[in-house]
Enzyme design. Structure first.
Site, PDB file in Angstrom:
ATOM      1  N   ARG A  85       0.835  -1.253  -0.054  1.00  0.00           N
ATOM      2  CA  ARG A  85       0.103   0.034  -0.022  1.00  0.00           C
ATOM      3  C   ARG A  85       0.764   1.518   0.166  1.00  0.00           C
ATOM      4  NH1 ARG A  85      -3.924  -2.898   3.517  1.00  0.00           N
ATOM      5  NH2 ARG A  85      -5.179  -3.951   2.454  1.00  0.00           N
ATOM      6  N   LYS A 129       2.984  11.081 -12.243  1.00  0.00           N
ATOM      7  CA  LYS A 129       1.879   9.908 -12.940  1.00  0.00           C
ATOM      8  C   LYS A 129       2.965   8.964 -13.244  1.00  0.00           C
ATOM      9  CE  LYS A 129      -1.311  12.859 -15.676  1.00  0.00           C
ATOM     10  NZ  LYS A 129      -1.542  12.928 -17.188  1.00  0.00           N
ATOM     11  N   GLU A 145       9.307  17.437 -25.961  1.00  0.00           N
ATOM     12  CA  GLU A 145       8.635  17.977 -24.765  1.00  0.00           C
ATOM     13  C   GLU A 145       9.032  19.090 -24.296  1.00  0.00           C
ATOM     14  OE1 GLU A 145       5.967  16.301 -23.721  1.00  0.00           O
ATOM     15  OE2 GLU A 145       6.449  14.333 -24.367  1.00  0.00           O
ATOM     16  N   LYS A 175       7.271  22.341 -15.742  1.00  0.00           N
ATOM     17  CA  LYS A 175       6.135  21.316 -15.637  1.00  0.00           C
ATOM     18  C   LYS A 175       5.812  20.996 -14.045  1.00  0.00           C
ATOM     19  CE  LYS A 175       4.847  16.349 -16.293  1.00  0.00           C
ATOM     20  NZ  LYS A 175       5.009  14.962 -17.019  1.00  0.00           N
ATOM     21  N   GLU A 235      -5.312  16.523 -12.408  1.00  0.00           N
ATOM     22  CA  GLU A 235      -5.672  16.912 -13.694  1.00  0.00           C
ATOM     23  C   GLU A 235      -7.174  17.436 -13.978  1.00  0.00           C
ATOM     24  OE1 GLU A 235      -4.224  13.629 -16.297  1.00  0.00           O
ATOM     25  OE2 GLU A 235      -3.862  15.085 -17.812  1.00  0.00           O
ATOM     26  N   ARG A 251      -3.317  21.082 -15.738  1.00  0.00           N
ATOM     27  CA  ARG A 251      -2.596  19.939 -16.118  1.00  0.00           C
ATOM     28  C   ARG A 251      -2.561  19.423 -17.587  1.00  0.00           C
ATOM     29  NH1 ARG A 251      -0.048  15.313 -12.080  1.00  0.00           N
ATOM     30  NH2 ARG A 251       1.315  14.471 -13.790  1.00  0.00           N
ATOM     31  N   ASN A 260      -0.875  17.802 -22.244  1.00  0.00           N
ATOM     32  CA  ASN A 260      -1.265  16.976 -23.110  1.00  0.00           C
ATOM     33  C   ASN A 260      -0.984  17.442 -24.603  1.00  0.00           C
ATOM     34  OD1 ASN A 260      -1.855  14.861 -21.313  1.00  0.00           O
ATOM     35  ND2 ASN A 260      -3.945  15.444 -21.073  1.00  0.00           N
ATOM     36  N   HIS A 306      -0.121  15.222 -27.479  1.00  0.00           N
ATOM     37  CA  HIS A 306      -0.041  13.658 -27.023  1.00  0.00           C
ATOM     38  C   HIS A 306      -1.500  13.268 -27.447  1.00  0.00           C
ATOM     39  CE1 HIS A 306       3.327  15.130 -24.772  1.00  0.00           C
ATOM     40  NE2 HIS A 306       3.380  13.922 -24.372  1.00  0.00           N
ATOM     41  N   HIS A 331      -0.190   9.603 -28.665  1.00  0.00           N
ATOM     42  CA  HIS A 331      -0.356   8.386 -28.423  1.00  0.00           C
ATOM     43  C   HIS A 331      -1.163   7.463 -29.199  1.00  0.00           C
ATOM     44  CE1 HIS A 331       0.046   9.661 -23.683  1.00  0.00           C
ATOM     45  NE2 HIS A 331       1.393   9.468 -24.279  1.00  0.00           N
ATOM     46  N   HIS A 345       8.298   8.253 -28.636  1.00  0.00           N
ATOM     47  CA  HIS A 345       7.402   9.264 -28.270  1.00  0.00           C
ATOM     48  C   HIS A 345       7.497  10.500 -28.539  1.00  0.00           C
ATOM     49  CE1 HIS A 345       4.694  10.543 -25.014  1.00  0.00           C
ATOM     50  NE2 HIS A 345       5.523  11.419 -24.803  1.00  0.00           N
TER      51      HIS A 345
END
Lengths: 345, 345
Positions: free
Chosen positions: A108, A130, A172, A214, A224, A228, A232, A235, A239, A249
């Protein structure tokens, strides 16, 4: 070394810029810590891992899957890792994503730090908490948002980084400039990649600027709900085509930024499509490629960012000013289709 | 119906006591929701699931594993579940643990609510946000702490609950009384199980008292730095023997509470071992059983609650007053060994 601290909802993250992996022992005790890295990093920097218990993963996005997580969990159990164990991910985004995910779910949640070894990881992948793994063709379909305790930057690890990985990371950096930092957009137009590769101070400033940019966007919207989403930019389409065409990427995001710029021209009266395209090209990234537009639209609609039939697309009002705009599939499709045939730009 | 709200660090949980599964549609829209349940519940209450998209799991702790999580994630992806999808776990602790875990990791977290269908889940398992799956012989080795949006209590679902499952749940109720609620300890001494089975108002009061007692302990120490550890009363040894002897969770905890009471007599001058033993017996739970003490010690030392060689054991100063005491393996072992041979009590 420069130290910065940024406090997120439930964790303060310490950033050690221009530091060294050899300082890691000051942050966490070897007998309490497992380093997770991949076989490429380990082969190139083996000496730097001595004295550390190290779990070495196979390298590559194709191993960013549940089976790898299962294997790490078993190894931690066998080695007697407990709730006070510290994990440190040393590697690119795949390594830091998996390490962050395992640390989130093992018993946990145990503590974790990252030592990013690629430009992409330094400015983006290892920042913001993330983590996750891929499921089938869907990237990061399973994962969490949970901040690490620290990020340690050792630029000497970049010596072994192939040029295409430098380029990958600059996608990026260009993204950050586009959505939030007009001055950096100008700086990137002024310099070129080799200047950053040669001049460690220039590089350190750029890495810090991007890491903190960032981090602050994330800090203001950790889960998000709003700003935030700007991250993207490039992206959504990126993606959708990344896995199908064996693009890096960065290459996928570059193509995605061109499409987003074109959508911005159409729906936000964005005037600088050419400057965006030129900057992407300048840093060795692709701006057009043939792809299957129908398939890309289909994957985009299954993306986890989708909420029903609206796609929240990140567009630009001007360089340095991104904006999230809900677009219907019908608004997006014609432009994606047009740009999927390079002769049509 | 009685509604209570308790606010945890990042989520307010709504408790709907003495409500009905038929009210679920007022909390979440069917077209946006997947119910996760098991084949036992589904078979007994099929009518109540009509109009809801339902994922039916095989029943039993042996399916509380990663393979089940993988299957649910695939089913959600195929069905187009997105970030706005709501999961509702209808079942015992296995179902709510798996449902909570999937909701925590799917697309980095979607909303979840629980409808507990056993006494154990109503007073304990579905409360407090702990979720997880087992890895090999280790229970809940992988998981998270994350609160649900709501808990809906429908006592009519208990009609199909076998008597041994009632007894199973009362082990946790006795635990709550031991560590925090001397008055409830007395109440349990006064009544017997059949009274709670027959009298819905008495049951409703007991369930509320326990659900709120646990919720408040968790609220004050959500991430288990201190007081929440009290809830492990009976569980240190309980978990160590539960899987090896096919004991129910309640039976294992009952045996664990007897050992903890004996340790309390030894190290805290606890005087009421006999009252604890009598109460456990009164509710149909075992107080002694032969088990392999060496093996139990070994598993205890691998338990995720272990930090190096000290075990934080929950002992009692008196009924209603639990206390966390760091004990060495050497302090624990003789008493565990003695009680592992029933003739030696």
């Amino acid at each position: 070394m420069t130290t910065k601290k940024i406090t997120f909802s439930s964790q303060t993250v310490s950033y050690y810029f221009d530091s060294s992996l050899d300082q890691l022992g000051q942050l966490t005790a070897p007998d309490n810590t497992f380093i997770i890295t991949d076989e490429n990093i380990y082969a190139k920097h083996a000496r730097r891992f001595k004295n550390w218990r190290t779990i070495v993963l196979k390298a590559g996005e194709e191993f960013k899957v549940q089976a790898t997580v299962d294997a790490i969990v078993e190894e931690l159990i066998e080695a007697g890792a407990d709730r006070k164990t510290f994990l440190v991910g040393v590697g690119g985004g795949v390594v830091t994503d998996i390490t962050g995910y395992v640390a989130s779910i093992y018993m946990r949640g145990i503590q974790v730090g990252f030592v990013p070894t690629t430009i992409l990881a330094m400015v983006d992948a290892s920042i913001g908490g993330k983590n996750g793994i891929d499921v089938g063709i869907y990237k990061n379909m399973v994962g969490l948002i949970r901040q690490p305790s620290f990020l340690l930057y050792d630029y000497s690890l970049l010596k072994s980084l192939p040029k295409e990985e430098w380029i990958n990371g600059f996608a990026e950096i260009i993204k950050h400039a586009c959505i939030k930092d007009a001055a950096m957009f100008g700086l990137l137009e002024q310099h070129k990649l080799s200047a950053f590769q040669k001049d460690k101070d220039l590089l350190n400033q750029l890495i810090q600027r991007n890491a903190l940019l960032k981090s602050k966007v994330v800090q203001q919207d950790e889960f998000e709900q709003g700003d935030r989403k700007l991250l993207n930019f490039g992206h959504t389409l990126g993606h959708a085509i990344e896995n199908s065409y064996e693009l890096s990427h960065g290459q996928a995001v570059a193509l995605g930024m061109v499409v987003a710029a074109a959508l911005s021209a159409e729906y936000r009266k964005f005037k600088d499509v050419a400057r965006v395209v030129d900057l992407i090209e300048k840093y060795g990234l692709p701006t057009f490629a043939a792809f299957d537009a129908a398939k890309a639209m289909q994957v985009m609609q299954s993306d986890k960012k989708r909420v029903k039939d609206v796609i929240h697309y990140v567009l630009l009002d001007k360089p340095g000013k991104g904006v999230v705009v809900p677009l219907s599939v019908q608004q997006i499709e014609p432009i994606v289709t047009r740009l999927s045939q390079p002769s049509n730009l």
